[in-house]
Design an enzyme around this catalytic site. Structure first.
Site, PDB file in Angstrom:
ATOM      1  N   LEU A 290       0.820  -1.214   0.000  1.00 15.45           N
ATOM      2  CA  LEU A 290       0.000   0.000   0.000  1.00 15.45           C
ATOM      3  C   LEU A 290       0.854   1.264   0.000  1.00 15.45           C
ATOM      4  O   LEU A 290       0.320   2.372  -0.094  1.00 15.45           O
ATOM      5  CB  LEU A 290      -0.928  -0.008   1.227  1.00 15.45           C
ATOM      6  CG  LEU A 290      -1.889  -1.198   1.303  1.00 15.45           C
ATOM      7  CD1 LEU A 290      -2.781  -1.085   2.534  1.00 15.45           C
ATOM      8  CD2 LEU A 290      -2.733  -1.310   0.034  1.00 15.45           C
TER       9      LEU A 290
ATOM     10  N   THR B 196      12.676  -3.006   1.040  1.00  8.79           N
ATOM     11  CA  THR B 196      12.024  -3.849   2.038  1.00  8.79           C
ATOM     12  C   THR B 196      12.550  -5.270   1.943  1.00  8.79           C
ATOM     13  O   THR B 196      13.529  -5.551   1.234  1.00  8.79           O
ATOM     14  CB  THR B 196      10.482  -3.732   1.931  1.00  8.79           C
ATOM     15  OG1 THR B 196       9.907  -4.379   3.066  1.00  8.79           O
ATOM     16  CG2 THR B 196       9.931  -4.341   0.644  1.00  8.79           C
TER      17      THR B 196
ATOM     18  N   LYS C 295      16.822  -5.203   3.471  1.00 10.73           N
ATOM     19  CA  LYS C 295      17.068  -4.077   4.390  1.00 10.73           C
ATOM     20  C   LYS C 295      18.466  -4.084   5.009  1.00 10.73           C
ATOM     21  O   LYS C 295      18.976  -3.036   5.370  1.00 10.73           O
ATOM     22  CB  LYS C 295      16.014  -4.056   5.509  1.00 10.73           C
ATOM     23  CG  LYS C 295      14.657  -3.580   5.028  1.00 10.73           C
ATOM     24  CD  LYS C 295      13.661  -3.497   6.175  1.00 10.73           C
ATOM     25  CE  LYS C 295      12.295  -3.104   5.644  1.00 10.73           C
ATOM     26  NZ  LYS C 295      11.277  -2.992   6.687  1.00 10.73           N
TER      27      LYS C 295
ATOM     28  N   ASN D  46      15.514   1.213   5.268  1.00  9.74           N
ATOM     29  CA  ASN D  46      14.328   1.022   4.410  1.00  9.74           C
ATOM     30  C   ASN D  46      14.161   2.178   3.427  1.00  9.74           C
ATOM     31  O   ASN D  46      13.240   2.143   2.605  1.00  9.74           O
ATOM     32  CB  ASN D  46      13.058   0.843   5.247  1.00  9.74           C
ATOM     33  CG  ASN D  46      12.521   2.163   5.755  1.00  9.74           C
ATOM     34  OD1 ASN D  46      13.277   3.072   6.074  1.00  9.74           O
ATOM     35  ND2 ASN D  46      11.209   2.278   5.809  1.00  9.74           N
TER      36      ASN D  46
ATOM     37  N   ASP E 288      11.138   3.010   9.408  1.00  7.88           N
ATOM     38  CA  ASP E 288      10.268   2.064  10.130  1.00  7.88           C
ATOM     39  C   ASP E 288      10.240   2.436  11.609  1.00  7.88           C
ATOM     40  O   ASP E 288       9.182   2.510  12.231  1.00  7.88           O
ATOM     41  CB  ASP E 288      10.779   0.625   9.982  1.00  7.88           C
ATOM     42  CG  ASP E 288      10.603   0.081   8.577  1.00  7.88           C
ATOM     43  OD1 ASP E 288       9.612   0.448   7.911  1.00  7.88           O
ATOM     44  OD2 ASP E 288      11.449  -0.719   8.144  1.00  7.88           O
TER      45      ASP E 288
ATOM     46  N   GLY F 217      11.350  -9.977  14.632  1.00  8.30           N
ATOM     47  CA  GLY F 217      11.753 -10.011  13.226  1.00  8.30           C
ATOM     48  C   GLY F 217      12.089  -8.613  12.732  1.00  8.30           C
ATOM     49  O   GLY F 217      12.526  -7.744  13.509  1.00  8.30           O
TER      50      GLY F 217
ATOM     51  N   ALA G  92      10.149  -6.064  11.588  1.00  5.63           N
ATOM     52  CA  ALA G  92       9.365  -4.993  12.216  1.00  5.63           C
ATOM     53  C   ALA G  92       9.713  -4.900  13.690  1.00  5.63           C
ATOM     54  O   ALA G  92       9.823  -3.800  14.252  1.00  5.63           O
ATOM     55  CB  ALA G  92       7.872  -5.264  12.041  1.00  5.63           C
TER      56      ALA G  92
ATOM     57  N   GLY H 107      -1.995  -0.720  13.884  1.00  2.00           N
ATOM     58  CA  GLY H 107      -0.738  -0.790  13.137  1.00  2.00           C
ATOM     59  C   GLY H 107      -0.686   0.073  11.894  1.00  2.00           C
ATOM     60  O   GLY H 107       0.403   0.307  11.343  1.00  2.00           O
TER      61      GLY H 107
HETATM   62  P1  NAD Z   1       9.265 -11.407  10.374  1.00  4.13           P
HETATM   63  O1  NAD Z   1       8.928 -12.709   9.739  1.00  4.13           O
HETATM   64  O2  NAD Z   1      10.565 -10.732  10.076  1.00  4.13           O
HETATM   65  O3  NAD Z   1       9.197 -11.590  11.976  1.00  4.13           O
HETATM   66  C1  NAD Z   1       8.100 -12.125  12.654  1.00  4.13           C
HETATM   67  C2  NAD Z   1       8.596 -12.715  13.972  1.00  4.13           C
HETATM   68  O4  NAD Z   1       7.461 -13.143  14.729  1.00  4.13           O
HETATM   69  C3  NAD Z   1       9.478 -13.954  13.802  1.00  4.13           C
HETATM   70  O5  NAD Z   1      10.684 -13.777  14.527  1.00  4.13           O
HETATM   71  C4  NAD Z   1       8.625 -15.099  14.344  1.00  4.13           C
HETATM   72  O6  NAD Z   1       9.400 -16.124  14.960  1.00  4.13           O
HETATM   73  C5  NAD Z   1       7.767 -14.378  15.361  1.00  4.13           C
HETATM   74  N1  NAD Z   1       6.511 -15.048  15.680  1.00  4.13           N
HETATM   75  C6  NAD Z   1       5.614 -15.591  14.817  1.00  4.13           C
HETATM   76  N2  NAD Z   1       4.561 -16.069  15.511  1.00  4.13           N
HETATM   77  C7  NAD Z   1       4.783 -15.797  16.822  1.00  4.13           C
HETATM   78  C8  NAD Z   1       4.051 -16.012  18.016  1.00  4.13           C
HETATM   79  N3  NAD Z   1       2.842 -16.624  17.988  1.00  4.13           N
HETATM   80  N4  NAD Z   1       4.581 -15.608  19.191  1.00  4.13           N
HETATM   81  C9  NAD Z   1       5.790 -15.019  19.228  1.00  4.13           C
HETATM   82  N5  NAD Z   1       6.540 -14.767  18.115  1.00  4.13           N
HETATM   83  C10 NAD Z   1       6.031 -15.159  16.935  1.00  4.13           C
HETATM   84  O7  NAD Z   1       8.049 -10.448  10.046  1.00  4.13           O
HETATM   85  P2  NAD Z   1       8.033  -8.845  10.128  1.00  4.13           P
HETATM   86  O8  NAD Z   1       8.536  -8.288   8.862  1.00  4.13           O
HETATM   87  O9  NAD Z   1       8.682  -8.447  11.391  1.00  4.13           O
HETATM   88  O10 NAD Z   1       6.471  -8.557  10.155  1.00  4.13           O
HETATM   89  C11 NAD Z   1       5.661  -8.857  11.287  1.00  4.13           C
HETATM   90  C12 NAD Z   1       4.294  -8.234  11.102  1.00  4.13           C
HETATM   91  O11 NAD Z   1       4.431  -6.813  11.097  1.00  4.13           O
HETATM   92  C13 NAD Z   1       3.605  -8.571   9.783  1.00  4.13           C
HETATM   93  O12 NAD Z   1       2.232  -8.750  10.023  1.00  4.13           O
HETATM   94  C14 NAD Z   1       3.796  -7.352   8.929  1.00  4.13           C
HETATM   95  O13 NAD Z   1       2.758  -7.167   7.998  1.00  4.13           O
HETATM   96  C15 NAD Z   1       3.753  -6.271   9.986  1.00  4.13           C
HETATM   97  N6  NAD Z   1       4.465  -5.053   9.595  1.00  4.13           N
HETATM   98  C16 NAD Z   1       3.808  -3.883   9.757  1.00  4.13           C
HETATM   99  C17 NAD Z   1       4.434  -2.703   9.420  1.00  4.13           C
HETATM  100  C18 NAD Z   1       3.697  -1.420   9.593  1.00  4.13           C
HETATM  101  O14 NAD Z   1       4.124  -0.407   9.010  1.00  4.13           O
HETATM  102  N7  NAD Z   1       2.643  -1.373  10.400  1.00  4.13           N
HETATM  103  C19 NAD Z   1       5.744  -2.707   8.927  1.00  4.13           C
HETATM  104  C20 NAD Z   1       6.397  -3.930   8.790  1.00  4.13           C
HETATM  105  C21 NAD Z   1       5.742  -5.110   9.125  1.00  4.13           C
END
Ligand code: NAD
Length: 312
Positions: A31, A82, A86, A107, A122, A153, A155, A268
């Site tokens: 988006l 992204t 990154k 980013n 971010d 992760g 984010a 978020g």
């Molecule tokens: P990522 O895959 O890099 O990291 C996710 C982490 O969550 C991993 O380390 C994983 O082991 C952990 N995890 C998964 N399920 C879990 C649980 N039940 N309990 C504990 N830990 C758990 O993903 P990311 O890039 O960090 O993205 C995470 C979320 O953030 C996504 O939904 C993404 O869409 C969202 N996001 C939002 C924004 C924003 O601007 N609002 C920006 C980036 C990412």
């Protein structure tokens, strides 16, 4: 690669437009491009935000330095970068903002006077949104002394950095993969002091939340594709705040459940908006209207039929 995109960039720049792009894998539904394009149009600026969607099979061998060279050569203003680039992009930059250098993640790359400068919007986007909703710029700031974060992760790294930069005295990070929370705590402990960041497994989360001021949720759980909650409903209480990172849908199960018990919530979509606000400002020098962009992203998400956005 991206011959058609570079042809478009060249044509639009020749026409006088500012041109930027997003580079990443699996980003066709992002988006961010419509947010940038609409806000620039609202301000009467000729602007085009393109998408360089790298196929998964080409990710490993992508010549990222060459892509940056070409983007700068044709006159693009900069690139958002992204997943999964990154960290990889750092090797191709001339300079970094102090925060991007500390985080080790970029980013936003701005081309300026023949140089490539890396930023991280971010963390600044999350921090700005937090300040507006819960912090110094809100009517009733929350306590942020002791915070639990789920998810370590991409984010998670940015939002943990934001909380510690804003002055959280103790951040406890848990992740389903305990090595990830440990690694993030080690990285941030070296910046903010080892005593200010600890890590643990998800089994710790219940007890930790009981004594925390608030919870930052940064796992994918709650996305339309990963329904559910990473936080157990029994840990939620009216005097706990919840800051969500997931934004498709805007009202996740966690946000809805927290609201039902009377907890304050931050959705978020604000982080997504403010990372774009900060990047658009860096690329163009414009001062984006964050409220207008929030309205726009909510329209876009509502049109996806993932959930009905509500005010935070
Ligand atoms: P990522 O895959 O890099 O990291 C996710 C982490 O969550 C991993 O380390 C994983 O082991 C952990 N995890 C998964 N399920 C879990 C649980 N039940 N309990 C504990 N830990 C758990 O993903 P990311 O890039 O960090 O993205 C995470 C979320 O953030 C996504 O939904 C993404 O869409 C969202 N996001 C939002 C924004 C924003 O601007 N609002 C920006 C980036 C990412």
């Amino acid at each position: 690669m991206f011959a058609a995109e570079f042809a478009t960039a060249t044509r639009r720049i020749d026409d006088g437009a500012m041109v930027c792009a997003l580079v990443g894998q699996g980003i066709s539904q992002s988006l961010t491009p419509p947010m940038h394009d609409r806000e620039a149009a609202e301000q009467g600026v000729d602007y085009a935000y393109l998408v360089f969607d790298v196929p998964a099979a080409r990710t490993a061998d992508l010549d990222l330095g060459g892509l940056l060279d070409r983007a700068a050569d044709v006159g693009m203003r900069g690139l958002n970068v992204t997943h999964p680039f990154k960290q990889r992009v750092l090797a191709h930059l001339d300079d970094l903002s102090p925060d991007a250098a500390r985080l080790g993640a970029v980013n936003t790359v701005v081309f300026s006077d023949g140089r490539r400068i890396g930023h991280n919007t971010d963390w600044s986007g999350f921090a700005r949104n937090f300040d507006l909703g819960f912090g110094v710029d809100s009517a009733d700031p929350v306590r942020t002394t002791s915070v639990i974060q789920l998810g370590a992760g991409g984010a998670g790294a940015a939002v943990a950095y934001a909380m510690l930069s804003r002055g959280t005295a103790h951040l406890h990070i848990v992740d389903a993969d305990p090595r990830r929370s440990e690694d993030l705590a080690t990285l941030l402990g070296a910046i903010f002091g080892a005593a200010s960041v600890t890590s643990g497994s998800t089994a710790d989360a219940h007890a930790a939340i009981a004594t925390a001021d608030g919870v930052v949720h940064a796992t994918p759980v709650g996305m339309a594709a990963h329904p559910g909650m990473a936080v157990s409903a029994g840990t939620l209480r009216p005097d706990l705040w919840i800051a969500e990172v997931v934004y498709r849908p805007v009202v996740t199960e966690l946000i809805a459940t927290a609201r039902a018990v009377g907890a304050r919530t931050l959705t978020g979509d604000g982080m997504a908006v403010h990372q774009a606000v900060d990047a658009l400002r860096l690329f163009s020098g414009l001062e984006p209207d964050a409220e207008r962009m929030t309205q726009h992203i909510r329209e876009l998400i509502a049109a996806e039929d993932l959930g009905v956005p509500r005010s935070a």
